[in-house]
Design an enzyme around this catalytic site. Structure first.
Site, short mmCIF file in Angstrom:
data_model
loop_
_atom_site.label_atom_id
_atom_site.label_comp_id
_atom_site.label_asym_id
_atom_site.label_seq_id
_atom_site.Cartn_x
_atom_site.Cartn_y
_atom_site.Cartn_z
N TYR A 1 2.26 1.28 13.48
CA TYR A 1 2.93 2.22 12.60
C TYR A 1 2.41 3.64 12.77
CZ TYR A 1 -0.78 0.66 9.31
OH TYR A 1 -1.96 0.30 8.72
N LYS B 1 6.35 6.44 6.96
CA LYS B 1 5.87 5.59 8.05
C LYS B 1 7.03 5.16 8.92
CE LYS B 1 2.11 3.57 5.34
NZ LYS B 1 1.63 2.33 4.69
N ASP C 1 -6.66 -6.38 -1.74
CA ASP C 1 -5.25 -6.53 -2.07
C ASP C 1 -5.04 -7.48 -3.25
OD1 ASP C 1 -4.59 -4.75 -0.09
OD2 ASP C 1 -3.77 -6.25 1.29
N HIS D 1 0.82 -1.22 0.00
CA HIS D 1 0.00 0.00 0.00
C HIS D 1 0.85 1.27 0.00
CE1 HIS D 1 -2.75 -2.84 2.46
NE2 HIS D 1 -3.06 -2.94 1.20
#
Length: 181
Positions: free
Chosen positions: A132, A72, A168, A62
């Site tokens: 995250y 991130k 996904d 992603h």
């Protein structure tokens, strides 16, 4: 804190010094001072996320498109995960290449993923708790991704049978991607 560089420019792994005693352990998971000392952009971290996954769960690959692109900081608080990043930056000498880092609760290692990378992970143990920080808020209209099993990427995710979401499973390959980076 030990800093490990990886083959993809901008991708950094931080391994904290863990202080243990009979009560348990303590370690620092984030330091803006350390990141700034390495010349990384000063991010205003705006959102923390977590997921818990069974072994074999694969989440990714992603990213978010500009103007909501995200850097991130990712880590595992329980269990183990194989973290994968793919360089989507057209001007990068490592465009289309990927890197793998095993993140574990035991090591407490943290991976810095800059903007311009697709990101995903595979849980290697049941109840893997993945955390995250993001430098921008989740914006559904800016959502993007690359198919986890794109043959051109040749990623070995380290799981025998991946558990993936329907979303996904239908992401484009890198060749099909309208790449904003």
């Amino acid at each position: 804190m030990q800093v490990i560089t990886h083959a993809l420019p901008g991708l950094l792994e931080f391994r904290p010094r863990i202080f243990g005693d009979p009560r348990g352990a303590f370690f620092e998971t984030f330091s803006a001072r350390t990141m700034e000392g390495l010349g990384l952009p000063r991010h205003h971290w705006v959102q923390d996320n977590q997921s818990i996954s069974k072994a074999g769960t694969l989440r990714g690959l992603h990213f978010q498109r500009p103007p909501h692109a995200q850097a991130k900081l990712v880590r595992v608080a329980q269990g183990r995960a194989l973290d994968i990043v793919v360089d989507l930056r057209h001007r990068s000498s490592t465009f289309g290449q990927h890197a793998k880092v095993e993140l574990t609760a035991e090591l407490g290692n943290v991976l810095y993923v800059p903007e311009g990378f697709a990101h995903g992970f595979a849980a290697l143990e049941d109840d893997t708790l993945f955390l995250y920080k993001c430098s921008d808020y989740y914006a559904p209209a800016a959502e993007g991704g690359v198919r986890w099993n794109d043959p051109a990427l040749g990623i070995d995710w380290g799981v025998a049978e991946a558990l993936i979401s329907p979303k996904d499973a239908t992401l484009p390959t890198l060749a099909e991607l309208e790449n904003p980076f």
